[in-house]
Design a protein around this motif. Structure first.
Motif, PDB file in Angstrom:
ATOM      1  N   ASP A 200       0.838  -1.203   0.000  1.00 36.56           N
ATOM      2  CA  ASP A 200       0.000   0.000   0.000  1.00 36.56           C
ATOM      3  C   ASP A 200       0.873   1.254   0.000  1.00 36.56           C
ATOM      4  N   ALA A 201       1.834   1.284   0.922  1.00 32.68           N
ATOM      5  CA  ALA A 201       2.716   2.447   1.036  1.00 32.68           C
ATOM      6  C   ALA A 201       3.560   2.618  -0.224  1.00 32.68           C
ATOM      7  N   GLY A 202       3.999   1.499  -0.802  1.00 32.05           N
ATOM      8  CA  GLY A 202       4.805   1.562  -2.020  1.00 32.05           C
ATOM      9  C   GLY A 202       4.027   2.130  -3.197  1.00 32.05           C
ATOM     10  N   LEU A 203       2.757   1.769  -3.284  1.00 32.52           N
ATOM     11  CA  LEU A 203       1.934   2.278  -4.378  1.00 32.52           C
ATOM     12  C   LEU A 203       1.696   3.784  -4.215  1.00 32.52           C
TER      13      LEU A 203
ATOM     14  N   GLU B  83      -2.336   1.436  10.485  1.00 31.51           N
ATOM     15  CA  GLU B  83      -1.286   2.079  11.276  1.00 31.51           C
ATOM     16  C   GLU B  83       0.082   1.825  10.657  1.00 31.51           C
ATOM     17  N   GLU B  84       0.295   0.613  10.132  1.00 33.56           N
ATOM     18  CA  GLU B  84       1.593   0.307   9.528  1.00 33.56           C
ATOM     19  C   GLU B  84       1.768   1.058   8.223  1.00 33.56           C
ATOM     20  N   VAL B  85       0.693   1.218   7.446  1.00 32.99           N
ATOM     21  CA  VAL B  85       0.784   2.017   6.220  1.00 32.99           C
ATOM     22  C   VAL B  85       1.219   3.440   6.557  1.00 32.99           C
TER      23      VAL B  85
ATOM     24  N   ASP C 258       5.368   7.736   6.924  1.00 40.90           N
ATOM     25  CA  ASP C 258       6.131   8.639   7.793  1.00 40.90           C
ATOM     26  C   ASP C 258       7.633   8.392   7.651  1.00 40.90           C
ATOM     27  N   SER C 259       8.000   7.130   7.485  1.00 43.28           N
ATOM     28  CA  SER C 259       9.423   6.771   7.459  1.00 43.28           C
ATOM     29  C   SER C 259      10.142   7.290   6.226  1.00 43.28           C
TER      30      SER C 259
END
Length: 432
Positions: A141-144, A237-239, A244-245
């Motif tokens: 999800d974060a990568g997309l 929360e992990e997304v 954030d990272s």
């Protein structure tokens, strides 16, 4: 005789505009390939049931906007209103699930929706979209989202706000649907007829209604984030932690549900302040149940799409500088039939070497030919007449500096011109 014009809600892309489209599409393809996506192309029309099953029968797209007709065989056919359904069908039909996971595809495709035509909202429009099959992890999800963010940065698009939400899984959404139904039932006298029909079948669709009255009612509706199960909350929360990272800023917007039924868990939109009412430039999210709904094995999946016309409107509003189109490298003017034939031969030799060259095709006078060379922005010119043909020599003129250089018309003409051209090359400020 009456002039036939383009249909309302459609538009022509003229040669003067093609360079912008090509530049944007080139960046899209490059970014997709950097992230491991491969191109897929699916038909413009599909079996109507494909969109009813995937997009959702209670959505605005299916209920109000699809171009559906019966073909000569009596089959119900629909022009595709979005790209995901066709990509999922192709994934299943051609066994792409047998390839190493995740399977990543991208497309640039026309789409069709019967909507009220206005700036940024057309009946025929073009989508750039990406789909990823096989990963259930928040890193996908974060990568997309990072992919889309990088694309906008590379296109020099600014002032975009990333909004994210989680709409949970079917399990926790069931409780949320009951809460929505109770809320909207108390306010059903303020809902439009379409939303009244959605009240029992799919109350979440009311949140996406474009009616101002329904939108006003929806403002005070319960938010999905208060109904997420532990797994969905942990995923969301992990997304956020992953975004954030890497320093991608976002706003959590619990009102985002997206307009299609197949979404689950993470949904997101990139919103512009330069488009007025049509503010969403890009939207997407996770759709973990769609592949199974369409007859495949249970497969997590996610994707996003953006409208190219709407993106170009934002870029033009922000005065983004597009790469300049490469002008004609060499225009060869001629005097007389023999010189015209020689000019034609030299132009063909240059074109075989991928050099953009041109000669007279309109029987213009020499003066008119030189004016034409100026209008098309030719970098260099060469004039051929009886004297040049007799000597086998010509003079190349740099139209920017006025500098002139001799050139042999017979031996190694292409190599000589390449050397002259490279000496004068001015790269300037490259964009994108």
């Amino acid at each position: 005789m009456e002039l036939i014009k383009a249909q309302r809600g459609t538009q022509d892309m003229l040669p003067s505009q093609a360079g912008k489209w090509q530049a944007v599409e080139s960046v899209m393809r490059s970014e997709a390939e950097i992230s491991g996506f491969r191109e897929i192309r699916t038909p413009v029309f599909e079996d109507t049931r494909l969109f009813q099953r995937s997009v959702g029968e209670t959505t605005d797209v299916v209920q109000k906007e699809m171009y559906t007709f019966e073909d000569k065989g009596g089959r119900s056919i629909t022009l595709k209103p979005e790209g995901t359904a066709g990509a999922v069908r192709a994934y299943l039909e051609h066994g792409l699930f047998n390839e190493p996971m995740p399977v990543k595809v991208y497309y640039i495709t026309p789409c069709y929706r019967y909507e009220r035509a206005q700036a940024g909202r057309l009946r025929e429009f073009h989508q750039f979209g990406v789909e990823m099959f096989g990963s259930a992890l928040p890193v996908a999800d974060a990568g997309l989202i990072a992919f889309a963010h990088s694309l906008f940065e590379r296109l020099c698009v600014k002032n975009l706000t990333l909004k994210i939400n989680s709409i949970g899984c079917p399990s926790c959404r069931k409780q949320y649907a009951e809460a929505l139904k109770a809320y909207f039932t108390q306010n059903k006298d303020r809902l439009c007829e379409t939303c009244l029909s959605r009240l029992d079948r799919n109350p979440m669709r009311i949140l996406d209604c474009k009616s101002p009255e329904c939108a006003e009612v929806a403002k005070d509706a319960p938010h999905i984030l208060g109904y997420l199960c532990d797994d969905c909350r942990s995923h969301f929360e992990e997304v956020k932690d992953l975004l954030d990272s890497i320093g991608i800023e976002y706003e959590v917007d619990p009102t985002i549900v997206r307009g299609l039924d197949y979404y689950t868990r993470t949904v997101f939109e990139f919103v512009s302040n330069d488009l007025g009412a049509q503010s969403t430039v890009c939207g997407g999210g996770r759709y973990d149940g769609l592949v199974e709904e369409m007859g495949g094995a249970k497969t997590p999946a996610l994707g996003f799409a953006l409208g190219i016309e709407r993106l170009l409107l934002v870029m033009e509003a922000q005065k983004v500088q597009f790469p300049e189109e490469e002008p004609c490298e060499l225009y060869i003017a001629s005097i007389g039939n023999a010189a015209r034939k020689k000019a034609f031969q030299l132009v063909q030799r240059l074109r075989e070497c991928a050099v953009e060259a041109a000669c007279d095709e309109m029987d213009r006078s020499l003066n008119a030919q030189m004016k034409y060379a100026g209008k098309i922005g030719a970098k260099f010119t060469l004039v051929l007449g009886d004297d040049e043909l007799a000597s086998g020599k010509g003079v190349i003129k740099n139209m920017k500096t006025g500098e002139k250089k001799d050139i042999d018309l017979n031996d190694n003409f292409e190599e000589q011109f390449a050397a002259i051209s490279s000496e004068a090359e001015d790269f300037g400020d490259l964009k994108f």
